[in-house]
Enzyme design. Structure first.
Site, PDB file in Angstrom:
ATOM      1  N   ASN A  42       0.834  -1.190   0.000  1.00  0.00           N
ATOM      2  CA  ASN A  42       0.000   0.000   0.000  1.00  0.00           C
ATOM      3  C   ASN A  42       0.877   1.250   0.000  1.00  0.00           C
ATOM      4  O   ASN A  42       1.970   1.272   0.552  1.00  0.00           O
ATOM      5  CB  ASN A  42      -1.006  -0.001   1.151  1.00  0.00           C
ATOM      6  N   GLU A  44       0.308   5.334   0.669  1.00  0.00           N
ATOM      7  CA  GLU A  44      -0.614   6.372   1.128  1.00  0.00           C
ATOM      8  C   GLU A  44      -0.213   7.737   0.576  1.00  0.00           C
ATOM      9  O   GLU A  44       0.887   7.918   0.057  1.00  0.00           O
ATOM     10  CB  GLU A  44      -0.636   6.409   2.656  1.00  0.00           C
ATOM     11  N   CYS A  53      -4.108   0.569  -2.491  1.00  0.00           N
ATOM     12  CA  CYS A  53      -3.934  -0.619  -1.652  1.00  0.00           C
ATOM     13  C   CYS A  53      -2.915  -1.574  -2.277  1.00  0.00           C
ATOM     14  O   CYS A  53      -2.639  -1.526  -3.480  1.00  0.00           O
ATOM     15  CB  CYS A  53      -5.270  -1.346  -1.503  1.00  0.00           C
ATOM     16  N   GLU A  55      -3.233  -4.740  -2.884  1.00  0.00           N
ATOM     17  CA  GLU A  55      -3.835  -5.643  -3.866  1.00  0.00           C
ATOM     18  C   GLU A  55      -3.895  -5.000  -5.241  1.00  0.00           C
ATOM     19  O   GLU A  55      -3.576  -5.617  -6.259  1.00  0.00           O
ATOM     20  CB  GLU A  55      -5.254  -6.048  -3.442  1.00  0.00           C
ATOM     21  N   CYS A  87     -10.406  -4.467   0.425  1.00  0.00           N
ATOM     22  CA  CYS A  87     -11.488  -3.486   0.514  1.00  0.00           C
ATOM     23  C   CYS A  87     -12.414  -3.621  -0.702  1.00  0.00           C
ATOM     24  O   CYS A  87     -12.130  -4.370  -1.645  1.00  0.00           O
ATOM     25  CB  CYS A  87     -10.911  -2.074   0.611  1.00  0.00           C
ATOM     26  N   CYS A  90     -10.770  -2.779  -4.106  1.00  0.00           N
ATOM     27  CA  CYS A  90      -9.869  -3.863  -4.544  1.00  0.00           C
ATOM     28  C   CYS A  90     -10.666  -5.059  -5.045  1.00  0.00           C
ATOM     29  O   CYS A  90     -10.310  -5.670  -6.055  1.00  0.00           O
ATOM     30  CB  CYS A  90      -8.948  -4.283  -3.403  1.00  0.00           C
TER      31      CYS A  90
END
Length: 130
Positions: A42, A44, A53, A55, A87, A90
């Site tokens: 991930n 940010e 993310c 994934e 999430c 994703c």
């Protein structure tokens, strides 16, 4: 590749995560039917909507390498006592390319949760929905 080996690849990616806000590093390892593995972490951003993310990082690396399918499993590792599940965004992105994907979510204690993407995203929005 065993489940543990794939999860180890995901855990290895946690050290590359850029998480100055959440302090929650996540790693992912996306396996293809030919044994190729694409990894991600991930990343940010101060503008939270610009975060990505682990994934999706792994998936985008695969797509940018010319892959369009053949994804079989993804392992996701976080540092929480609970399982680090993908999430909603994703799940939708993965569904576009691998609706039958197997998802291995690992917790910090080494336990593994196993689900199909169809279980986690029933009745997904896809090209037939347009």
């Amino acid at each position: 590749m065993t489940d543990q080996e794939l999860i180890a690849r995901a855990r290895e990616m946690q050290k590359y995560a850029y998480v100055p806000y959440s302090h929650f590093p996540v790693g992912a390892a996306l396996e293809c039917d030919d044994g190729t593995v694409y990894t991600g972490c991930n990343v940010e951003n101060a503008s939270y909507g610009a975060c990505i993310c682990a994934e999706r990082t792994a998936l985008v690396k695969a797509i940018s390498d010319g892959r369009r399918g053949g994804f079989t499993r993804i392992a996701i590792a976080g540092n929480s006592d609970g399982f680090c599940q993908p999430c909603g965004i994703c799940r939708q992105m993965l569904s576009e390319f691998a609706p039958d994907l197997e998802i291995l979510a690992a917790d910090s204690r080494g336990r593994i949760s196993r689900h199909s993407l169809r279980e986690l995203l029933p009745e997904s929005f896809n090209s037939e929905s347009l």
